[in-house]
Write an enzyme that holds these catalytic residues in place. Structure first.
Site, PDB file in Angstrom:
ATOM      1  N   SER A  31       0.955  -1.236  -0.193  1.00  0.00           N
ATOM      2  CA  SER A  31      -0.040   0.007  -0.003  1.00  0.00           C
ATOM      3  C   SER A  31       0.837   1.197   0.068  1.00  0.00           C
ATOM      4  CB  SER A  31      -1.142   0.067   1.099  1.00  0.00           C
ATOM      5  OG  SER A  31      -1.802   1.248   1.187  1.00  0.00           O
ATOM      6  N   GLY A  32       0.420   2.168  -1.067  1.00  0.00           N
ATOM      7  CA  GLY A  32       1.526   3.123  -1.170  1.00  0.00           C
ATOM      8  C   GLY A  32       2.482   3.462  -2.144  1.00  0.00           C
ATOM      9  N   THR A  71      -2.075   2.236  -8.097  1.00  0.00           N
ATOM     10  CA  THR A  71      -3.104   3.277  -8.561  1.00  0.00           C
ATOM     11  C   THR A  71      -2.575   4.020  -9.684  1.00  0.00           C
ATOM     12  OG1 THR A  71      -4.474   2.855  -6.475  1.00  0.00           O
ATOM     13  CG2 THR A  71      -5.126   4.392  -8.333  1.00  0.00           C
ATOM     14  N   ASN A 100      -0.718   6.347   2.452  1.00  0.00           N
ATOM     15  CA  ASN A 100      -1.156   6.731   0.956  1.00  0.00           C
ATOM     16  C   ASN A 100      -2.160   7.871   1.122  1.00  0.00           C
ATOM     17  OD1 ASN A 100      -1.617   6.988  -1.736  1.00  0.00           O
ATOM     18  ND2 ASN A 100      -1.922   4.720  -1.769  1.00  0.00           N
ATOM     19  N   SER A 149      -5.204   5.922  -1.271  1.00  0.00           N
ATOM     20  CA  SER A 149      -5.276   4.543  -1.097  1.00  0.00           C
ATOM     21  C   SER A 149      -6.385   3.802  -1.717  1.00  0.00           C
ATOM     22  CB  SER A 149      -4.639   3.898   0.439  1.00  0.00           C
ATOM     23  OG  SER A 149      -4.842   2.679   0.419  1.00  0.00           O
ATOM     24  N   SER A 150      -6.194   2.660  -2.348  1.00  0.00           N
ATOM     25  CA  SER A 150      -7.266   1.990  -2.791  1.00  0.00           C
ATOM     26  C   SER A 150      -7.982   1.142  -1.816  1.00  0.00           C
ATOM     27  CB  SER A 150      -7.007   1.157  -4.274  1.00  0.00           C
ATOM     28  OG  SER A 150      -6.545   1.995  -5.250  1.00  0.00           O
ATOM     29  N   GLY A 180      -2.458  -3.432  -1.897  1.00  0.00           N
ATOM     30  CA  GLY A 180      -1.299  -3.904  -1.562  1.00  0.00           C
ATOM     31  C   GLY A 180      -1.117  -4.619  -0.307  1.00  0.00           C
ATOM     32  N   GLU A 221      -0.563  -5.071   3.355  1.00  0.00           N
ATOM     33  CA  GLU A 221      -0.739  -4.229   4.613  1.00  0.00           C
ATOM     34  C   GLU A 221      -0.292  -4.757   5.853  1.00  0.00           C
ATOM     35  OE1 GLU A 221      -4.375  -1.406   2.656  1.00  0.00           O
ATOM     36  OE2 GLU A 221      -4.648  -2.730   4.330  1.00  0.00           O
TER      37      GLU A 221
END
Length: 1007
Positions: free
Chosen positions: A107-108, A112, A159, A162-163, A389, A391
């Site tokens: 994540s980050g 995306t 992020n 973040s998605s 991603g 986490e």
């Protein structure tokens, strides 16, 4: 292999030139660090793109960069996302094979953004002919990202965008390679974020965009205020200072929704649902004795208005639950705690249902419609996977467990396709190969999803137990079934590990590292319970958009339904389906690396990146790619593509097998040393060899195409010549036949025309062939002249003059004036007929004038109303002979007042109306303005006769008379320019002239 892409090697790090491609030996993170410092955020490992998040805007995505990568092979340009996107597009277009691009990382790490740049590149290189429908689809696909990010992304501690859901988009292409539609699949929205966020994080962007970007009128209609801290569900995020421009994003999302096709009512419903969720979070429940109450009842009325339901039903659904026990229906009151749980469950369910509805609406618009492969060619697909991603948070719950399981499945796919299958293929094909060890995370995948033993199975089993089920019971079940598993532990299994809390925590050793999970909330989140009362409440809304989101609310409480699948089972099934879908396509990988945890564009944490390089399997990939082959293909398909570059294989070979033919082809091109020959496939070690083969193929294809074009064009020309020659023969014969048929038919129809009553005027002409249309026009003209001559030759001289005058009048005034008087006889000398008592006097006067001026005949005479240069109107008589124009006074025995030689008259002007106004224009600018009057009968129009008679006379003397039809009429009175206007008046009995500022007005009877 980490491709250099144009930089020189440094002495600080070990490098080696392998087959023309510069590669870095371990440690690979040092190589990434060096490229990161130089602003080169992309690297290659084989066909895997490694992307390091730069945490800053970079000018490497413009139109000029797109052109640099368009149509190029993977290693021709420096590493870039565009290169992998172009490779996937070319593979789809060249080989007619579905491809997919899998973007993975923490994540980050920039997943995306990478997916958006890939979409933009595909949109930029397709539809060169600018077809409107393809452009519409491209815009829809790009704009859908904006909408989905607003409702599915949030700011987290790692992020800003973040998605919080998984997204897989299929882009459909036609046989020309242009996008014609798509389909979006979404996975596991983190709906717990709707009601709770950890410190330093926000809820979904959509809330803050609505509060900070909506116009005041919308804010008032939704009964909300612009301060996010006023709402319990989002006040944690509302206190965070962020660089996100929520106001501008609100407008961008609203515009995108309109462009995609959301109606005004649908967009309003979306805002109402968001506002309803905010108001739900502020509902407070209290207790009065044994009765649970809503403390702030005004909010119930607001929620009722927003949801378009009845207020008492809202309150009843929040405070009570209807339970069916066989045939009986019992209404059970909630405790304050249960009411709060139901309220939160409703808020989460409404947001999740809204998000799924938005995805469905977008799919309705972008999905391929009316596509028939037999007509339009094969429909191929490029899939783009942008999914959450790996986490590791301070508090990891059910959502993080599902997200990390998803990443384990994707890592397994990567291992299966890139590492395991590749090595197995070398061994299967008999290629000499030394096995390279790698970590296979199948054991972790089985730990989660295995039937009866996996964590998901234990969780579902705990949820199905009768009685009160707690999270501690679930943890006990895990400890029993997974006690001996090497990748699972808990405090009970490891009593000395004080980082784990008794009856709360367990730890899994993931491929990306150890993660400690808290079981608190696992049971509730897996059951995902929403009381049926809420579903019926929303289904009974008078808002059709909201009603359509809750179809299951149609069921009554007594109807028996199956137990719904748990959230874990649904997610596991969707992940298995996703992996199967990806495995059926040719995959391309983007591995995103996060250089630091503080979002700095300058900091590169060596240990942080080394860990990611290890768990992403990049080191093993480097070793496999360095020892392996860049390209492999079956012998028949390889020959099919490259056989034209060798004389031994073009157009067909006569060697014992396709394998021998491929070997001969490569040796003939000088590439035998760079290839290995398996049992069914040829393996080429370096991309440079493949590029050289492609270049030779392109050159030969051009020559083959030119040769085929030459042969085919010659064939077509000969065929066309033979067809044209045959057609010409047929055409000439047919033309002769049509001409003869037409002439025979005309002769037959007009054979006895002289003896017919109207000389054949009633006969219908046959339709001529196209070639005789001008001949037919000439023939009709000849017939018409003959017919007219036949009619005229029997007329007297007076009748002939009258016919000529009528023809002249028709030519001058047809279409300009309504009544020309063609149906009556034209007498010309009307003073004898209109004034019986004065007829003898007029005869004497006219006879005297004839002796004096020696005129031959009277052309026209009649009573008129005239206006003179002194603006006085008077009754006069007008006499026009073949030599003069006379004005006479009828009150003085038709005494001639003034005569004008006819050769001095240059023209006449009349109006387009029914009036009898005539202006005679003269050479000396002394125009005569008169209006005919005193006609018998009274409504007889003589303008046509006057104009026709004058024109006919002037034509006989070979002089020109100008006839003007206009309103108003321009004239000249003794050299002074003026206008004459005709105005109908209701009470006017006779025409009369009056003075006006610009000239004169002729008032005529209005009826």
């Amino acid at each position: 292999m980490l491709a250099e892409g144009g930089s020189r090697p440094s002495a600080m790090f070990p490098f080696r030139l392998t087959n023309g491609v510069l590669v870095a030996l371990p440690p690979s993170e040092q190589r990434l660090h060096m490229r990161f410092e130089k602003g080169r955020i992309y690297s290659y490992i084989g066909e895997v793109v490694v992307s390091v998040n730069p945490y800053r805007a970079m000018n490497v995505y413009g139109r000029e960069v797109v052109e640099q990568y368009k149509g190029r092979e993977l290693y021709e340009r420096p590493p870039h996302l565009f290169a992998i996107a172009d490779a996937a597009y070319k593979a789809m277009k060249r080989r007619n094979k579905d491809t997919c691009i899998v973007i993975s990382g923490e994540s980050g790490a920039g997943k995306t953004e990478a997916s958006k740049y890939i979409m933009q590149y595909i949109a930029a290189i397709t539809n060169p002919n600018q077809r409107a429908e393809v452009e519409r689809v491209k815009n829809m696909l790009l704009k859908s990202n904006c909408v989905l990010e607003a409702f599915g992304n949030a700011k987290t501690s790692r992020n800003d965008n973040s998605s919080r859901f998984g997204k897989y988009m299929d882009i459909n292409f036609d046989f020309k390679g242009d996008p014609i539609g798509g389909h979006i699949s979404n996975y596991l929205l983190e709906k717990s974020r709707v009601i709770f966020q950890q410190e330093g994080e926000r809820s979904f962007h959509s809330y803050y965009q609505l509060l900070r970007g909506a116009p005041d009128s919308l804010i008032r209609s939704l009964h909300i205020q612009k301060d996010p801290t006023a709402y319990n569900y989002i006040k944690v995020g509302g206190q965070i200072k962020s660089s996100i421009n929520d106001g501008a994003d609100f407008k961008a999302v609203a515009d995108a929704m309109k462009l995609i096709g959301f109606t005004g009512d649908e967009i309003q419903t979306v805002y109402k649902i968001l506002a309803t969720i905010l108001h739900l979070g502020n509902l407070a429940f209290g207790v009065d004795g044994d009765v649970t109450l809503i403390e702030n009842t005004k909010l119930v009325s607001v929620i009722r208005d927003l949801l378009s339901v009845k207020e008492e039903k809202v309150e009843k659904a929040l405070l009570n639950r209807t339970v069916s026990t066989g045939r009986d229906v019992i209404e059970k009151q909630h405790t304050a705690q249960e009411a709060g749980y139901g309220r939160d469950a409703l808020a989460k369910a409404m947001y999740e249902r809204l998000f799924c509805w938005i995805v469905g609406r977008i799919n309705d618009v972008i999905e391929v419609k009316n596509y028939d492969a037999r007509v339009h060619g094969k429909n191929t697909v490029i899939g783009v996977l942008d999914i959450y991603g790996f986490e590791i948070f301070q508090n990891n719950s059910f959502e993080q467990f599902c997200i990390n399981y998803c990443n384990e499945k994707l890592q397994q796919l990567f291992i299966q396709l890139v590492l395991k299958q590749e090595q197995e293929e070398y061994q299967r094909e008999g290629i000499p190969w030394k096995h390279i060890d790698y970590f296979n995370n199948q054991i972790i995948v089985d730990l989660v999803e295995q039937q009866h033993k996996g964590i998901f199975s234990v969780l579902d089993e705990a949820c199905m137990n009768v009685g009160k089920v707690t999270d501690e019971v679930f943890l006990q079940g895990l400890n029993v079934k997974l006690a001996k598993h090497a990748h699972y532990t808990s405090r009970k299994l490891s009593p000395t590990d004080k980082s784990l809390e008794f009856n709360r925590d367990f730890r899994i050793r993931h491929y990306a590292g150890d993660v400690m999970y808290s079981v608190v909330g696992f049971i509730d989140k897996n059951k995902d319970t929403l009381f049926q009362d809420f579903k019926r409440l929303l289904y009974n809304s008078s808002n059709p958009v909201l009603k359509a989101m809750w179809p299951e609310g149609k069921l009554s409480i007594t109807e028996v339904t199956k137990r719904p699948l748990t959230a874990a089972t649904l997610f596991k099934n969707s992940m298995i389906s996703l992996v199967e879908n990806l495995a059926s396509k040719e995959p391309y990988y983007v591995r995103c690396i996060k250089p630091n945890d503080v979002k700095s564009p300058l900091l590169f944490e060596q240990e942080r990146c080394r860990h990611q390089v290890e768990y992403l399997g990049l080191l093993e990939n480097v070793r496999v790619r360095r020892a392996g082959f860049a390209y492999r293909q079956t012998y028949p398909r390889f020959l099919q593509r490259y056989k034209m570059i060798s004389e031994f294989t073009w157009p067909n070979h006569d060697l014992p097998s396709d394998g021998e033919a491929v070997k001969k082809l490569l040796q003939g091109c000088g590439f035998g040393h760079d290839a290995a020959f398996g049992k069914t496939k040829v393996f080429i070690r370096t991309p440079r060899t493949l590029f050289s083969l492609e270049e030779q193929r392109v050159e030969m294809v051009q020559r083959i195409v030119l040769f085929l074009q030459k042969v085919w064009r010659g064939t077509i020309a000969r065929m066309r010549y033979r067809r044209m020659r045959a057609a010409l023969v047929i055409l000439r014969a047919y033309r002769r036949y049509k001409v003869r048929s037409y002439v025979r038919e005309v002769t037959r129809r007009f054979k006895n025309v002289r003896s017919m009553k109207n000389y054949g005027r009633h006969l219908k002409w046959p339709t001529p062939p196209k070639v005789l249309r001008k001949f037919e026009e000439a023939l009709r003209s000849i017939y018409n002249r003959w017919w007219a001559w036949t009619l005229i030759k029997g007329l007297s001289p007076e009748e002939t003059l009258q016919v000529r005058a009528k023809v002249a009048s028709l030519e001058a005034l047809k279409g300009q004036r309504a009544d020309l008087g063609l149906q009556r006889a034209w007498e010309g000398n009307y003073l004898k007929r209109d004034s019986h008592d004065m007829a003898s006097t007029f005869t004497l006067v006219s006879g005297e004038l004839q002796r004096k001026d020696k005129f031959m005949r009277i052309l026209f005479s009649g009573n008129v109303r005239k206006i003179n240069r002194f603006h006085k109107a008077a009754d006069r008589a007008l006499l026009i002979t073949d030599r003069h124009l006379y004005k006479m006074d009828p009150l003085k025995q038709y005494k001639p007042m003034k005569s004008t030689p006819l050769y001095n008259v240059t023209g006449v002007s009349v109006s387009p109306g029914k009036d009898q106004l005539v202006v005679f224009h003269t050479k000396d600018s002394r125009d005569l303005v008169v209006c005919l009057q005193g006609m018998v009968p009274a409504n007889e129009s003589r303008i046509g006769e006057l104009v026709g008679t004058l024109l006919s006379h002037f034509k006989s003397e070979k002089r020109k008379l100008q006839v003007n039809i206009s309103s108003p009429i321009q004239c000249s009175m003794s050299g002074r320019k003026c206008t004459v206007i005709v105005e109908p008046k209701i009470n006017q009995s006779q025409p009369d002239f009056t003075k006006s500022r610009s000239g004169y007005i002729l008032a005529v009877p209005g009826n």
